[in-house]
Design a protein around this motif. Sequence first.
Motif, PDB file in Angstrom:
ATOM      1  N   LYS A 295      48.515  70.884  36.440  1.00 15.07           N
ATOM      2  CA  LYS A 295      48.522  70.430  37.712  1.00 15.07           C
ATOM      3  C   LYS A 295      48.679  68.655  37.809  1.00 15.07           C
ATOM      4  CE  LYS A 295      47.254  73.187  40.802  1.00 15.07           C
ATOM      5  NZ  LYS A 295      48.231  73.507  42.015  1.00 15.07           N
ATOM      6  N   ALA A 296      48.237  68.344  36.449  1.00 19.79           N
ATOM      7  CA  ALA A 296      48.378  66.678  36.065  1.00 19.79           C
ATOM      8  C   ALA A 296      49.792  66.356  35.998  1.00 19.79           C
ATOM      9  CB  ALA A 296      47.514  66.245  34.856  1.00 19.79           C
ATOM     10  N   ASN A 297      50.517  67.213  35.353  1.00 16.53           N
ATOM     11  CA  ASN A 297      51.834  66.880  35.364  1.00 16.53           C
ATOM     12  C   ASN A 297      52.882  66.968  36.425  1.00 16.53           C
ATOM     13  OD1 ASN A 297      53.938  66.325  33.145  1.00 16.53           O
ATOM     14  ND2 ASN A 297      54.757  68.401  33.344  1.00 16.53           N
ATOM     15  N   THR A 298      52.375  68.076  37.522  1.00 14.32           N
ATOM     16  CA  THR A 298      52.995  68.097  38.762  1.00 14.32           C
ATOM     17  C   THR A 298      52.678  66.978  39.544  1.00 14.32           C
ATOM     18  OG1 THR A 298      52.642  70.486  38.895  1.00 14.32           O
ATOM     19  CG2 THR A 298      52.909  69.420  41.012  1.00 14.32           C
ATOM     20  N   ILE A 299      51.555  66.308  39.492  1.00  8.71           N
ATOM     21  CA  ILE A 299      51.082  65.001  40.322  1.00  8.71           C
ATOM     22  C   ILE A 299      51.934  63.950  39.645  1.00  8.71           C
ATOM     23  CG2 ILE A 299      49.447  63.342  40.886  1.00  8.71           C
ATOM     24  CD1 ILE A 299      47.361  65.795  40.926  1.00  8.71           C
ATOM     25  N   LEU A 300      52.048  63.796  38.387  1.00  9.65           N
ATOM     26  CA  LEU A 300      52.780  62.696  37.671  1.00  9.65           C
ATOM     27  C   LEU A 300      54.357  62.800  38.144  1.00  9.65           C
ATOM     28  CD1 LEU A 300      52.999  60.280  35.750  1.00  9.65           C
ATOM     29  CD2 LEU A 300      53.300  61.965  34.190  1.00  9.65           C
ATOM     30  N   ASN A 301      54.817  64.040  38.133  1.00  8.41           N
ATOM     31  CA  ASN A 301      56.378  64.212  38.489  1.00  8.41           C
ATOM     32  C   ASN A 301      56.390  63.835  40.079  1.00  8.41           C
ATOM     33  OD1 ASN A 301      56.845  64.815  36.024  1.00  8.41           O
ATOM     34  ND2 ASN A 301      56.649  66.869  36.415  1.00  8.41           N
ATOM     35  N   GLN A 302      55.543  64.320  40.868  1.00  4.77           N
ATOM     36  CA  GLN A 302      55.682  63.973  42.224  1.00  4.77           C
ATOM     37  C   GLN A 302      55.380  62.564  42.505  1.00  4.77           C
ATOM     38  OE1 GLN A 302      52.909  66.524  44.076  1.00  4.77           O
ATOM     39  NE2 GLN A 302      54.115  68.345  44.226  1.00  4.77           N
ATOM     40  N   ALA A 303      54.671  61.920  41.990  1.00  2.00           N
ATOM     41  CA  ALA A 303      54.477  60.409  42.299  1.00  2.00           C
ATOM     42  C   ALA A 303      55.611  59.612  41.601  1.00  2.00           C
ATOM     43  CB  ALA A 303      52.964  60.087  41.321  1.00  2.00           C
ATOM     44  N   ASN A 304      56.034  60.016  40.521  1.00  3.24           N
ATOM     45  CA  ASN A 304      57.339  59.257  40.103  1.00  3.24           C
ATOM     46  C   ASN A 304      58.571  59.814  40.978  1.00  3.24           C
ATOM     47  OD1 ASN A 304      57.017  57.750  37.592  1.00  3.24           O
ATOM     48  ND2 ASN A 304      56.707  59.845  36.595  1.00  3.24           N
ATOM     49  N   ASP A 305      58.540  60.716  41.560  1.00  2.00           N
ATOM     50  CA  ASP A 305      59.735  61.127  42.594  1.00  2.00           C
ATOM     51  C   ASP A 305      59.591  60.160  44.020  1.00  2.00           C
ATOM     52  OD1 ASP A 305      60.950  63.025  40.919  1.00  2.00           O
ATOM     53  OD2 ASP A 305      60.364  64.654  41.904  1.00  2.00           O
ATOM     54  N   LEU A 306      58.290  60.216  44.296  1.00  2.00           N
ATOM     55  CA  LEU A 306      57.999  59.278  45.602  1.00  2.00           C
ATOM     56  C   LEU A 306      58.236  57.692  45.286  1.00  2.00           C
ATOM     57  CD1 LEU A 306      54.730  61.139  46.969  1.00  2.00           C
ATOM     58  CD2 LEU A 306      57.270  60.999  47.849  1.00  2.00           C
ATOM     59  N   LEU A 307      57.937  57.506  44.133  1.00  2.00           N
ATOM     60  CA  LEU A 307      58.135  55.955  43.888  1.00  2.00           C
ATOM     61  C   LEU A 307      59.794  55.587  43.902  1.00  2.00           C
ATOM     62  CD1 LEU A 307      56.066  54.885  40.693  1.00  2.00           C
ATOM     63  CD2 LEU A 307      56.270  53.669  43.005  1.00  2.00           C
ATOM     64  N   LYS A 308      60.445  56.303  43.695  1.00  2.00           N
ATOM     65  CA  LYS A 308      61.941  56.136  43.894  1.00  2.00           C
ATOM     66  C   LYS A 308      62.282  56.224  45.086  1.00  2.00           C
ATOM     67  CE  LYS A 308      62.947  58.874  39.503  1.00  2.00           C
ATOM     68  NZ  LYS A 308      63.376  60.156  38.851  1.00  2.00           N
ATOM     69  N   LYS A 309      61.583  56.778  46.220  1.00  2.00           N
ATOM     70  CA  LYS A 309      61.875  57.044  47.550  1.00  2.00           C
ATOM     71  C   LYS A 309      61.401  55.916  48.510  1.00  2.00           C
ATOM     72  CE  LYS A 309      62.621  61.901  46.847  1.00  2.00           C
ATOM     73  NZ  LYS A 309      62.112  63.233  47.107  1.00  2.00           N
ATOM     74  N   THR A 310      60.309  55.487  48.090  1.00  2.00           N
ATOM     75  CA  THR A 310      59.577  54.388  49.214  1.00  2.00           C
ATOM     76  C   THR A 310      59.634  53.048  48.685  1.00  2.00           C
ATOM     77  OG1 THR A 310      57.468  54.266  50.019  1.00  2.00           O
ATOM     78  CG2 THR A 310      57.239  54.511  48.028  1.00  2.00           C
ATOM     79  N   LYS A 311      59.621  52.298  49.843  1.00  2.00           N
ATOM     80  CA  LYS A 311      59.692  50.851  49.902  1.00  2.00           C
ATOM     81  C   LYS A 311      58.451  50.171  50.171  1.00  2.00           C
ATOM     82  CE  LYS A 311      64.235  50.891  49.138  1.00  2.00           C
ATOM     83  NZ  LYS A 311      64.699  51.369  47.842  1.00  2.00           N
ATOM     84  N   ASP A 312      57.654  50.904  50.892  1.00  2.00           N
ATOM     85  CA  ASP A 312      56.211  50.302  51.314  1.00  2.00           C
ATOM     86  C   ASP A 312      55.483  49.856  50.190  1.00  2.00           C
ATOM     87  OD1 ASP A 312      53.375  50.858  51.817  1.00  2.00           O
ATOM     88  OD2 ASP A 312      54.341  50.595  53.777  1.00  2.00           O
ATOM     89  N   ARG A 313      55.125  48.626  50.369  1.00  2.00           N
ATOM     90  CA  ARG A 313      54.388  47.889  49.044  1.00  2.00           C
ATOM     91  C   ARG A 313      53.032  48.588  48.745  1.00  2.00           C
ATOM     92  NH1 ARG A 313      50.605  44.322  48.413  1.00  2.00           N
ATOM     93  NH2 ARG A 313      50.454  43.817  50.867  1.00  2.00           N
ATOM     94  N   LEU A 314      52.346  49.013  49.713  1.00  2.00           N
ATOM     95  CA  LEU A 314      51.013  49.606  49.524  1.00  2.00           C
ATOM     96  C   LEU A 314      51.179  50.961  48.887  1.00  2.00           C
ATOM     97  CD1 LEU A 314      49.130  48.145  52.534  1.00  2.00           C
ATOM     98  CD2 LEU A 314      48.871  47.372  50.244  1.00  2.00           C
ATOM     99  N   VAL A 315      52.037  51.674  49.299  1.00  2.00           N
ATOM    100  CA  VAL A 315      52.368  53.041  49.035  1.00  2.00           C
ATOM    101  C   VAL A 315      52.703  52.942  47.575  1.00  2.00           C
ATOM    102  CG1 VAL A 315      53.582  55.171  49.264  1.00  2.00           C
ATOM    103  CG2 VAL A 315      52.581  54.047  51.419  1.00  2.00           C
ATOM    104  N   ARG A 316      53.465  52.038  47.416  1.00  2.00           N
ATOM    105  CA  ARG A 316      54.051  51.738  45.890  1.00  2.00           C
ATOM    106  C   ARG A 316      52.913  51.434  44.829  1.00  2.00           C
ATOM    107  NH1 ARG A 316      59.189  52.184  44.771  1.00  2.00           N
ATOM    108  NH2 ARG A 316      58.848  50.982  42.819  1.00  2.00           N
ATOM    109  N   GLN A 317      51.987  50.499  45.165  1.00  2.00           N
ATOM    110  CA  GLN A 317      50.764  50.314  44.518  1.00  2.00           C
ATOM    111  C   GLN A 317      50.121  51.662  44.134  1.00  2.00           C
ATOM    112  OE1 GLN A 317      48.800  47.294  46.741  1.00  2.00           O
ATOM    113  NE2 GLN A 317      50.213  45.560  45.847  1.00  2.00           N
ATOM    114  N   SER A 318      49.783  52.302  45.163  1.00  2.00           N
ATOM    115  CA  SER A 318      48.909  53.367  45.077  1.00  2.00           C
ATOM    116  C   SER A 318      49.860  54.437  44.192  1.00  2.00           C
ATOM    117  CB  SER A 318      48.654  54.132  46.439  1.00  2.00           C
ATOM    118  OG  SER A 318      47.969  53.294  47.224  1.00  2.00           O
TER     119      SER A 318
END
Length: 160
Positions: A63-86
């Motif tokens: 589960k931890a690995n899944t979250i890490l992969n999803q977070a990395n994928d979302l980082l590539k797609k989002t420009k929102d500064r607060l979302v990127r920080q989170s």
Amino acid sequence: MLLLFLLVLFTQNYFSHGDLIADTCKKTEYPRICVSTLRSNPDSKTADVKGLVRIILKAALGKANTILNQANDLLKKTKDRLVRQSLNVCVSVYEEALDEIPEASVNVGTNNFEANIEASATIDIADDCEESFSNSPFTADNNAVKQLAVVAVDIIASLG
């Protein structure tokens, strides 16, 4: 006759081990997730209590690995500064989890104190990721990681 004896012996062993899962899980804060996780893993049929906690930790690691992969994928797609920080918080803490959880697993049975500390750190990791968002996209998975880590801590505590 020998075949019948072996069948009875195998059946008793199988059902007594099934009780090990139930007995182990009922001592945890989240018995339902404990039982479902262990029963879904064929290795639990032959595992002792230390093996059961390792299976729980392996599920938390997945589960931890899944979250890490999803977070990395979302980082590539989002420009929102607060979302990127989170997302960066989640990436950072879950990279730590990928170290902590295997260490906990290795220490189970040989250094239960350390195993407990490492599994407990995983609870904080899930909380840190979740709390970094005002509306987390990882709530269900963070809750699963946290609950699995709590189950692991509870089982490790029962080992003494």
